[in-house]
Design a protein around this motif. Structure first.
Motif, PDB file in Angstrom:
ATOM      1  N   LEU A  95     -15.378 -44.279 -32.284  1.00  0.00           N
ATOM      2  CA  LEU A  95     -16.580 -44.469 -31.564  1.00  0.00           C
ATOM      3  C   LEU A  95     -16.515 -44.550 -30.021  1.00  0.00           C
ATOM      4  CD1 LEU A  95     -19.808 -45.513 -33.611  1.00  0.00           C
ATOM      5  CD2 LEU A  95     -19.168 -42.565 -32.939  1.00  0.00           C
ATOM      6  N   ASP A  96     -14.805 -44.337 -29.792  1.00  0.00           N
ATOM      7  CA  ASP A  96     -14.402 -45.702 -28.426  1.00  0.00           C
ATOM      8  C   ASP A  96     -14.964 -44.997 -27.629  1.00  0.00           C
ATOM      9  OD1 ASP A  96     -12.953 -48.277 -27.442  1.00  0.00           O
ATOM     10  OD2 ASP A  96     -11.831 -46.565 -26.594  1.00  0.00           O
ATOM     11  N   HIS A  97     -14.130 -43.712 -27.302  1.00  0.00           N
ATOM     12  CA  HIS A  97     -14.347 -42.663 -26.235  1.00  0.00           C
ATOM     13  C   HIS A  97     -15.906 -42.449 -25.742  1.00  0.00           C
ATOM     14  CE1 HIS A  97     -12.125 -40.995 -22.443  1.00  0.00           C
ATOM     15  NE2 HIS A  97     -13.287 -39.457 -23.247  1.00  0.00           N
ATOM     16  N   PHE A  98     -16.262 -42.647 -27.501  1.00  0.00           N
ATOM     17  CA  PHE A  98     -18.140 -41.981 -27.317  1.00  0.00           C
ATOM     18  C   PHE A  98     -18.535 -43.510 -26.100  1.00  0.00           C
ATOM     19  CE2 PHE A  98     -22.386 -41.829 -27.938  1.00  0.00           C
ATOM     20  CZ  PHE A  98     -22.660 -40.652 -28.176  1.00  0.00           C
ATOM     21  N   PHE A  99     -18.955 -44.626 -26.218  1.00  0.00           N
ATOM     22  CA  PHE A  99     -19.811 -45.418 -25.903  1.00  0.00           C
ATOM     23  C   PHE A  99     -18.020 -46.098 -24.337  1.00  0.00           C
ATOM     24  CE2 PHE A  99     -21.292 -45.606 -29.756  1.00  0.00           C
ATOM     25  CZ  PHE A  99     -22.512 -45.571 -29.996  1.00  0.00           C
ATOM     26  N   GLN A 100     -16.377 -45.449 -24.293  1.00  0.00           N
ATOM     27  CA  GLN A 100     -16.654 -46.403 -23.425  1.00  0.00           C
ATOM     28  C   GLN A 100     -15.785 -45.025 -22.864  1.00  0.00           C
ATOM     29  OE1 GLN A 100     -17.202 -49.714 -23.569  1.00  0.00           O
ATOM     30  NE2 GLN A 100     -15.310 -50.110 -23.257  1.00  0.00           N
ATOM     31  N   GLY A 101     -16.070 -43.618 -22.968  1.00  0.00           N
ATOM     32  CA  GLY A 101     -15.128 -43.002 -21.680  1.00  0.00           C
ATOM     33  C   GLY A 101     -16.374 -43.303 -20.579  1.00  0.00           C
ATOM     34  N   SER A 102     -16.340 -43.050 -19.133  1.00  0.00           N
ATOM     35  CA  SER A 102     -15.856 -42.547 -18.278  1.00  0.00           C
ATOM     36  C   SER A 102     -17.446 -41.909 -17.870  1.00  0.00           C
ATOM     37  CB  SER A 102     -15.052 -42.513 -16.854  1.00  0.00           C
ATOM     38  OG  SER A 102     -14.409 -41.604 -16.823  1.00  0.00           O
ATOM     39  N   GLU A 103     -18.011 -41.437 -17.064  1.00  0.00           N
ATOM     40  CA  GLU A 103     -19.057 -40.754 -16.459  1.00  0.00           C
ATOM     41  C   GLU A 103     -18.614 -39.424 -16.574  1.00  0.00           C
ATOM     42  OE1 GLU A 103     -23.170 -39.944 -16.659  1.00  0.00           O
ATOM     43  OE2 GLU A 103     -21.994 -41.472 -17.207  1.00  0.00           O
ATOM     44  N   VAL A 362     -33.714 -47.812 -33.649  1.00  0.00           N
ATOM     45  CA  VAL A 362     -34.557 -47.199 -32.848  1.00  0.00           C
ATOM     46  C   VAL A 362     -34.167 -46.361 -32.506  1.00  0.00           C
ATOM     47  CG1 VAL A 362     -36.325 -49.210 -32.359  1.00  0.00           C
ATOM     48  CG2 VAL A 362     -33.802 -48.390 -30.472  1.00  0.00           C
ATOM     49  N   ILE A 363     -33.128 -45.439 -32.353  1.00  0.00           N
ATOM     50  CA  ILE A 363     -32.504 -44.732 -31.878  1.00  0.00           C
ATOM     51  C   ILE A 363     -31.420 -44.059 -32.880  1.00  0.00           C
ATOM     52  CG2 ILE A 363     -30.976 -43.235 -30.501  1.00  0.00           C
ATOM     53  CD1 ILE A 363     -31.373 -45.335 -28.047  1.00  0.00           C
ATOM     54  N   PRO A 364     -32.446 -43.323 -34.122  1.00  0.00           N
ATOM     55  CA  PRO A 364     -30.906 -43.109 -34.978  1.00  0.00           C
ATOM     56  C   PRO A 364     -29.995 -42.129 -34.984  1.00  0.00           C
ATOM     57  CG  PRO A 364     -33.782 -41.625 -34.744  1.00  0.00           C
ATOM     58  CD  PRO A 364     -33.378 -42.269 -33.399  1.00  0.00           C
ATOM     59  N   VAL A 365     -30.063 -41.227 -33.324  1.00  0.00           N
ATOM     60  CA  VAL A 365     -29.231 -40.284 -33.184  1.00  0.00           C
ATOM     61  C   VAL A 365     -28.928 -40.952 -31.933  1.00  0.00           C
ATOM     62  CG1 VAL A 365     -27.829 -38.341 -33.259  1.00  0.00           C
ATOM     63  CG2 VAL A 365     -29.086 -38.982 -34.413  1.00  0.00           C
ATOM     64  N   PHE A 366     -26.882 -40.794 -31.170  1.00  0.00           N
ATOM     65  CA  PHE A 366     -26.912 -40.725 -29.688  1.00  0.00           C
ATOM     66  C   PHE A 366     -26.419 -39.735 -29.615  1.00  0.00           C
ATOM     67  CE2 PHE A 366     -27.469 -45.474 -30.909  1.00  0.00           C
ATOM     68  CZ  PHE A 366     -27.901 -46.029 -29.822  1.00  0.00           C
ATOM     69  N   PHE A 367     -26.695 -39.038 -28.577  1.00  0.00           N
ATOM     70  CA  PHE A 367     -26.661 -37.546 -27.796  1.00  0.00           C
ATOM     71  C   PHE A 367     -25.484 -38.116 -26.230  1.00  0.00           C
ATOM     72  CE2 PHE A 367     -29.885 -35.984 -29.955  1.00  0.00           C
ATOM     73  CZ  PHE A 367     -29.155 -35.155 -31.097  1.00  0.00           C
ATOM     74  N   ARG A 368     -23.333 -36.960 -25.879  1.00  0.00           N
ATOM     75  CA  ARG A 368     -23.919 -37.312 -24.525  1.00  0.00           C
ATOM     76  C   ARG A 368     -22.956 -35.819 -24.575  1.00  0.00           C
ATOM     77  NH1 ARG A 368     -24.896 -41.642 -25.566  1.00  0.00           N
ATOM     78  NH2 ARG A 368     -23.868 -43.653 -24.923  1.00  0.00           N
ATOM     79  N   HIS A 391     -21.220 -31.642 -27.159  1.00  0.00           N
ATOM     80  CA  HIS A 391     -21.939 -31.643 -27.424  1.00  0.00           C
ATOM     81  C   HIS A 391     -21.857 -33.438 -28.166  1.00  0.00           C
ATOM     82  CE1 HIS A 391     -24.052 -29.151 -25.142  1.00  0.00           C
ATOM     83  NE2 HIS A 391     -25.413 -30.318 -25.068  1.00  0.00           N
ATOM     84  N   LEU A 392     -21.390 -34.320 -27.871  1.00  0.00           N
ATOM     85  CA  LEU A 392     -21.378 -35.043 -29.140  1.00  0.00           C
ATOM     86  C   LEU A 392     -22.919 -35.936 -30.575  1.00  0.00           C
ATOM     87  CD1 LEU A 392     -18.195 -37.243 -27.386  1.00  0.00           C
ATOM     88  CD2 LEU A 392     -18.101 -34.483 -28.476  1.00  0.00           C
ATOM     89  N   ALA A 393     -22.180 -36.886 -31.427  1.00  0.00           N
ATOM     90  CA  ALA A 393     -23.752 -37.032 -32.086  1.00  0.00           C
ATOM     91  C   ALA A 393     -23.183 -38.446 -32.712  1.00  0.00           C
ATOM     92  CB  ALA A 393     -24.081 -35.879 -33.042  1.00  0.00           C
ATOM     93  N   SER A 394     -23.158 -39.408 -32.428  1.00  0.00           N
ATOM     94  CA  SER A 394     -23.341 -40.460 -33.199  1.00  0.00           C
ATOM     95  C   SER A 394     -24.444 -40.874 -33.760  1.00  0.00           C
ATOM     96  CB  SER A 394     -22.666 -41.936 -32.359  1.00  0.00           C
ATOM     97  OG  SER A 394     -22.451 -43.442 -32.949  1.00  0.00           O
ATOM     98  N   GLY A 438     -20.750 -50.089 -25.526  1.00  0.00           N
ATOM     99  CA  GLY A 438     -19.752 -50.240 -23.805  1.00  0.00           C
ATOM    100  C   GLY A 438     -20.520 -49.830 -22.051  1.00  0.00           C
ATOM    101  N   ARG A 439     -20.273 -48.709 -22.146  1.00  0.00           N
ATOM    102  CA  ARG A 439     -20.915 -48.621 -20.678  1.00  0.00           C
ATOM    103  C   ARG A 439     -22.248 -48.716 -21.214  1.00  0.00           C
ATOM    104  NH1 ARG A 439     -16.836 -46.902 -16.731  1.00  0.00           N
ATOM    105  NH2 ARG A 439     -15.461 -46.576 -17.208  1.00  0.00           N
ATOM    106  N   HIS A 440     -22.863 -48.286 -21.651  1.00  0.00           N
ATOM    107  CA  HIS A 440     -24.400 -47.828 -22.052  1.00  0.00           C
ATOM    108  C   HIS A 440     -24.920 -48.015 -22.494  1.00  0.00           C
ATOM    109  CE1 HIS A 440     -23.263 -44.072 -19.137  1.00  0.00           C
ATOM    110  NE2 HIS A 440     -22.507 -43.732 -20.040  1.00  0.00           N
TER     111      HIS A 440
END
Length: 496
Positions: A95-103, A362-368, A391-394, A438-440
């Motif tokens: 999950l590192d890039h999922f949460f840390q990747g730049s916009e 409260v957020i079952p799945v994060f999407f990017r 699309h990525l799903a955590s 991470g970033r968000h």
């Protein structure tokens, strides 16, 4: 949303993504990257083989589907549906890039396009990345711990006044009570005294209509001329007028030299300035306060309810949390008045809230949306290349119950976050993502914990409580999954 299972929601969002592929075609051509390596892509489930995971998704939910595919394919796998590739990332190791990747590499704006009519253009997901980053700084500044310290008194006053209406004993639906309490606290600390004292009922009605923009049809077709969208837009316009008048009134008072500094988030947003010196506009303040309220209201009331249901179902932890309150009251000398420093010392209560969040995120799945491909290494040491355009799903709902991270993950055990175990830290940086990461990561994390602890510390100090209805199931029909049905609690007031 009018759904009976979050799996249906996820599946329909996938269909929605497919319907906008034509609009995204140019973006996909612009963001299609060249292979970054010769590493394999994750295993793909598509075509005929997609029928079984879709069946599980629709009948048992995203958690069961993720479990089945994770067991068969490992911690990274892709579902390919109508040409849309959704890659699931399971476990903190990936999950590192999922949460840390730049916009510029990974974004979640496309996923939240339905929020643009709610927040307004130029705010949040309707703004360019530079503006949005600065606006997140405004939120951060308004919700920093030194500022939160100033909100504690107002929070406690709202709790005291509301709970003073309870009798000496009785039975209440704690879910309803939490919704009302959090609304009052949010109105006082976020929206400002003008709303709290004069226009709360009207604002509440408008926010309820605005929440219609979170319905399924509005998520799929945010600009369609449906009755729900028309009510959403009318409510948005009235709220904008309401806040514009408040912002102008406060600024006029400041210019006239007899401005009294208000102690609320609204004033912090009014006073915020961009790096070039430009102040926030009335439209921006309106959108930013709506964004905060959406984030704070539902999530905090739902988490407060889950916290209560968990505490009142586990006698050991109810006793431990109540004893902590008695000890803090003895140390501070006043059982009914608790300040910011005392709240920070409530470690047992804090861990009880955190464990409720782990088990009921409260957020079952994060999407990017992945704009540029990257490689990752799984827990098993396998390296995959994830292509741009995916699309990525955590799945936080699944990740928060991984048995190699959390011992006995289906057991409510706040001790797992205690100093002797610290399972969330031992499991890796992104083992606990109830507030993102991470970033968000959620800027309101500290505010949310304080708000919930103010409520439950007061309840534990002043009432004997008992859960009289069964432990609630999860209502997956809501965008923020909440306890299903009434959560009935009997209370008896403790003598002063």
């Amino acid at each position: 949303m009018d759904l009976t299972n979050i799996g249906i929601w996820v599946a329909l969002v996938v269909i929605w993504i497919a319907t906008v592929l034509a609009k995204m075609a140019m973006t996909r051509r612009m963001t299609r990257d060249h292979p970054v390596s010769n590493r394999p892509h994750p295993p793909v489930v598509s075509g005929f083989f997609l029928l079984n995971p879709l069946r599980v998704l629709l009948t048992k939910g995203v958690k069961a589907m993720t479990h089945e595919q994770h067991r068969a394919l490992g911690s990274v796998f892709t579902l390919s549906f109508f040409g849309v590739n959704i890659t699931f990332l399971v476990g903190p190791e990936v999950l590192d890039h999922f949460f840390q990747g730049s916009e510029s590499e990974i974004s979640h704006c496309n996923v939240f396009e339905f929020m643009v009519p709610i927040l307004g253009k130029g705010v949040g997901f309707g703004a360019d990345i530079t503006t949005r980053t600065e606006q997140m700084r405004f939120h951060n500044d308004a919700l920093k711990r030194p500022k939160i310290r100033n909100y504690i008194g107002a929070m406690l006053q709202e709790v005291e006044e509301y709970l003073a209406k309870w009798g000496q004993h009785g039975t209440v639906d704690i879910k309803h009570e939490m919704e009302q309490l959090v609304l009052l606290i949010s109105s006082r600390c976020l929206l400002g005294k003008e709303i709290r004292e004069k226009m709360l009922d009207e604002a509440h009605t408008l926010f309820r209509d605005l929440s219609g923009g979170m319905s399924l049809t509005s998520v799929l077709f945010p600009y369609a001329p449906t009755p729900t969208n028309r009510r959403r837009d009318a409510a948005r316009a009235k709220l904008a007028k309401m806040f514009t008048e408040i912002v102008k009134s406060r600024r006029r008072g400041s210019s006239a030299g007899h401005h009294v500094q208000e102690d609320d988030v609204l004033q912090n947003l009014i006073d915020s300035k961009y790096k070039d010196g430009r102040p926030t506009t009335e439209a921006e303040v309106t959108g930013l306060i709506i964004m905060l309220l959406f984030g704070a209201n539902n999530t905090s009331s739902v988490t407060s309810t889950w916290t209560g249901a968990c505490l009142l179902s586990h006698g050991r932890w109810l006793a431990a949390a109540a004893e902590e309150q008695r000890e803090i009251a003895r140390r501070y000398g006043d059982r009914r008045r608790i300040d910011h420093d005392a709240l920070l010392e409530m470690d047992t209560l804090h861990r009880c809230v955190k464990e409720a969040l782990r088990m009921h995120p409260v957020i079952p799945v994060f999407f990017r949306k992945l704009l540029r491909g990257f490689t990752l290494r799984t827990k098993e040491g396998i390296e995959y290349e994830i292509p741009g355009g995916h699309h990525l799903a955590s799945p936080a709902l699944f990740n928060s119950r991984l048995p190699y991270v959390y011992r006995d993950p289906n057991v409510y055990d706040p001790d797992r976050f205690g100093p002797q175990r610290q399972e969330d830290k031992a499991g890796g940086r992104f083992s606990f993502t109830a507030f993102g990461g991470g970033r968000h990561s959620c800027v309101g994390e500290a505010y949310a914990y304080m708000q919930i602890k103010v409520i439950w510390s007061y309840l534990l100090r002043n009432f004997e409580l008992k859960l009289v209805s069964p432990f609630p199931d999860t209502d997956w029909s809501k965008l923020v999954p909440s306890p299903k049905g009434n959560v009935m609690v009997s209370y008896k007031r403790v003598p002063a």
